[in-house]
Design a protein around this motif. Sequence first.
Motif, PDB file in Angstrom:
ATOM      1  N   SER A  22       0.834  -1.204   0.000  1.00 22.66           N
ATOM      2  CA  SER A  22       0.000   0.000   0.000  1.00 22.66           C
ATOM      3  C   SER A  22       0.872   1.260   0.000  1.00 22.66           C
ATOM      4  O   SER A  22       0.620   2.218  -0.743  1.00 22.66           O
ATOM      5  CB  SER A  22      -0.923   0.007   1.220  1.00 22.66           C
ATOM      6  OG  SER A  22      -1.848  -1.053   1.156  1.00 22.66           O
ATOM      7  N   LEU A  23       1.889   1.244   0.824  1.00 24.21           N
ATOM      8  CA  LEU A  23       2.775   2.412   0.897  1.00 24.21           C
ATOM      9  C   LEU A  23       3.513   2.634  -0.414  1.00 24.21           C
ATOM     10  O   LEU A  23       3.682   3.781  -0.865  1.00 24.21           O
ATOM     11  CB  LEU A  23       3.772   2.237   2.047  1.00 24.21           C
ATOM     12  CG  LEU A  23       3.191   2.286   3.461  1.00 24.21           C
ATOM     13  CD1 LEU A  23       4.258   1.918   4.492  1.00 24.21           C
ATOM     14  CD2 LEU A  23       2.614   3.675   3.770  1.00 24.21           C
ATOM     15  N   THR A  24       3.963   1.558  -1.028  1.00 21.60           N
ATOM     16  CA  THR A  24       4.676   1.672  -2.307  1.00 21.60           C
ATOM     17  C   THR A  24       3.757   2.232  -3.386  1.00 21.60           C
ATOM     18  O   THR A  24       4.164   3.096  -4.181  1.00 21.60           O
ATOM     19  CB  THR A  24       5.235   0.301  -2.733  1.00 21.60           C
ATOM     20  OG1 THR A  24       6.093  -0.196  -1.708  1.00 21.60           O
ATOM     21  CG2 THR A  24       6.025   0.429  -4.036  1.00 21.60           C
ATOM     22  N   GLU A  25       2.509   1.756  -3.418  1.00 19.32           N
ATOM     23  CA  GLU A  25       1.544   2.260  -4.402  1.00 19.32           C
ATOM     24  C   GLU A  25       1.236   3.743  -4.171  1.00 19.32           C
ATOM     25  O   GLU A  25       0.942   4.478  -5.121  1.00 19.32           O
ATOM     26  CB  GLU A  25       0.257   1.436  -4.336  1.00 19.32           C
ATOM     27  CG  GLU A  25       0.426   0.018  -4.871  1.00 19.32           C
ATOM     28  CD  GLU A  25      -0.848  -0.794  -4.750  1.00 19.32           C
ATOM     29  OE1 GLU A  25      -1.835  -0.277  -4.147  1.00 19.32           O
ATOM     30  OE2 GLU A  25      -0.885  -1.945  -5.235  1.00 19.32           O
ATOM     31  N   LEU A  26       1.315   4.160  -2.917  1.00 20.33           N
ATOM     32  CA  LEU A  26       1.067   5.579  -2.605  1.00 20.33           C
ATOM     33  C   LEU A  26       2.281   6.449  -2.890  1.00 20.33           C
ATOM     34  O   LEU A  26       2.215   7.674  -2.775  1.00 20.33           O
ATOM     35  CB  LEU A  26       0.666   5.720  -1.137  1.00 20.33           C
ATOM     36  CG  LEU A  26      -0.714   5.178  -0.751  1.00 20.33           C
ATOM     37  CD1 LEU A  26      -0.894   5.198   0.765  1.00 20.33           C
ATOM     38  CD2 LEU A  26      -1.819   6.000  -1.421  1.00 20.33           C
ATOM     39  N   GLY A  27       3.411   5.827  -3.241  1.00 18.42           N
ATOM     40  CA  GLY A  27       4.595   6.601  -3.611  1.00 18.42           C
ATOM     41  C   GLY A  27       5.635   6.728  -2.531  1.00 18.42           C
ATOM     42  O   GLY A  27       6.616   7.463  -2.694  1.00 18.42           O
ATOM     43  N   TYR A  28       5.473   5.997  -1.418  1.00 17.67           N
ATOM     44  CA  TYR A  28       6.450   6.068  -0.337  1.00 17.67           C
ATOM     45  C   TYR A  28       7.488   4.958  -0.493  1.00 17.67           C
ATOM     46  O   TYR A  28       7.274   3.978  -1.215  1.00 17.67           O
ATOM     47  CB  TYR A  28       5.770   5.945   1.026  1.00 17.67           C
ATOM     48  CG  TYR A  28       4.738   7.016   1.299  1.00 17.67           C
ATOM     49  CD1 TYR A  28       5.122   8.325   1.558  1.00 17.67           C
ATOM     50  CD2 TYR A  28       3.373   6.717   1.271  1.00 17.67           C
ATOM     51  CE1 TYR A  28       4.181   9.311   1.803  1.00 17.67           C
ATOM     52  CE2 TYR A  28       2.424   7.699   1.508  1.00 17.67           C
ATOM     53  CZ  TYR A  28       2.833   8.988   1.762  1.00 17.67           C
ATOM     54  OH  TYR A  28       1.902   9.964   1.991  1.00 17.67           O
ATOM     55  N   SER A  29       8.607   5.107   0.240  1.00 16.14           N
ATOM     56  CA  SER A  29       9.664   4.100   0.235  1.00 16.14           C
ATOM     57  C   SER A  29       9.689   3.412   1.592  1.00 16.14           C
ATOM     58  O   SER A  29       9.802   4.083   2.623  1.00 16.14           O
ATOM     59  CB  SER A  29      11.014   4.757  -0.056  1.00 16.14           C
ATOM     60  OG  SER A  29      12.066   3.832   0.104  1.00 16.14           O
ATOM     61  N   VAL A  30       9.559   2.087   1.602  1.00 19.18           N
ATOM     62  CA  VAL A  30       9.612   1.322   2.853  1.00 19.18           C
ATOM     63  C   VAL A  30      11.047   0.842   3.037  1.00 19.18           C
ATOM     64  O   VAL A  30      11.550   0.028   2.262  1.00 19.18           O
ATOM     65  CB  VAL A  30       8.639   0.129   2.821  1.00 19.18           C
ATOM     66  CG1 VAL A  30       8.770  -0.692   4.108  1.00 19.18           C
ATOM     67  CG2 VAL A  30       7.209   0.628   2.646  1.00 19.18           C
ATOM     68  N   CYS A  31      11.721   1.361   4.059  1.00 18.97           N
ATOM     69  CA  CYS A  31      13.144   1.031   4.252  1.00 18.97           C
ATOM     70  C   CYS A  31      13.335  -0.294   4.971  1.00 18.97           C
ATOM     71  O   CYS A  31      14.394  -0.916   4.841  1.00 18.97           O
ATOM     72  CB  CYS A  31      13.854   2.161   4.991  1.00 18.97           C
ATOM     73  SG  CYS A  31      13.167   2.547   6.615  1.00 18.97           S
ATOM     74  N   ALA A  32      12.317  -0.747   5.744  1.00 19.38           N
ATOM     75  CA  ALA A  32      12.424  -2.031   6.438  1.00 19.38           C
ATOM     76  C   ALA A  32      11.093  -2.369   7.102  1.00 19.38           C
ATOM     77  O   ALA A  32      10.232  -1.498   7.292  1.00 19.38           O
ATOM     78  CB  ALA A  32      13.534  -1.994   7.486  1.00 19.38           C
TER      79      ALA A  32
END
Length: 368
Positions: A22-32
């Motif tokens: 969900s975060l990736t689709e919203l344009g954010y970067s998940v670091c871990a």
Amino acid sequence: MGDVKILVVEDEAVTGMDIRRSLTELGYSVCAIATTGELAVRKAGELHPDLILMDIMLAGKMTGIEAAEIIKQQYHIPVVYLTAYSDDSFLTKAKLTEPFGYILKPFRELELKTTIEMALYKYAMEHALRISEETTRVLLNATEDYLFLIDTNGRFLAANLALARKTGKNVQEFIGTNVSDLVEQGFLSPHMAVWNVNVTQKTPIHFEEEFKTVWFETSIYPVVNLEGQVVLFAVSIRDVTRNKTIEEQSRQNEEFFRSLIEETSDIIAILNRDGTLRHESPSMTKTLGYAPEQIVEKPLSDIIPEEDVPVFNRILGEIIDNPGIVKPVRMRIRDRAGLAHIMEGIISNLYGNPVIDGIVLNGWIRTE
């Protein structure tokens, strides 16, 4: 948003992957993705994410609330709780960690995005405010002046180290106390403590006052709210005793110097850098016949024969370029009737002298 790094803290692997998607689709970067509170604290220190999405109930000994408190104290990273728990006991504990948001599972992506953006904005504003407050604190303590802020009832809201050292207190001890205490203890005069200042006074007040054999310069700045009402007073108090002493000594020196030149039969003239006459001894006007207003603030070259002006300008230039130098001078000078006289003497550069601060011409005249 691609530059925003988010650390996800979730002990359910499937849920963690869904949140990452969900975060990736919203344009954010998940670091871990951290599965325990202990791991979340360690990853926060290693990766320095911009925001942490924190579940409350986690595997391991540490809860999400406990992890969030440690992260807040050590790394100052904003935390948003993303949890299925909504009862009052959890909310009460969670509020103590001052989170930047609280989202209940299952969440909608729009709600997630809105909460994250508001949390990032709030954190940026709080960070800017902390920098502003720290800058203000540094500026307040970078001076030996006494600086403080009081409300219209005289209660301290802020004070600097200089005032604290003066009174033997800690800065925090001032907060909430009344400025009248310092008046009673003999540290401030009533005027310095803003007594008798009308709360409708919206323009700054400046005054000098001798208090316990020390001269102080006090400035009082009213602080006005959006409704135009005076709600605070910012006060600056400076010890100006040394300045007062210098001023008084300069005044006495000037009076002594003036008495000397008024009694002497020699011609004494004080010139500015451009050669204009700033001050002359009575003997000069008496000998040459000019009234003071005819020559003061006018170029001395006006009463020097035209063919001698270049010589005078050359000598003046040498004197200006060499502070402290003394040179002999011999030149012609005209009286009021136009008769030329020979003036012999010395000329010196006394700029920087607290009494004279100019070019001094000292000589005597004989008829040519």
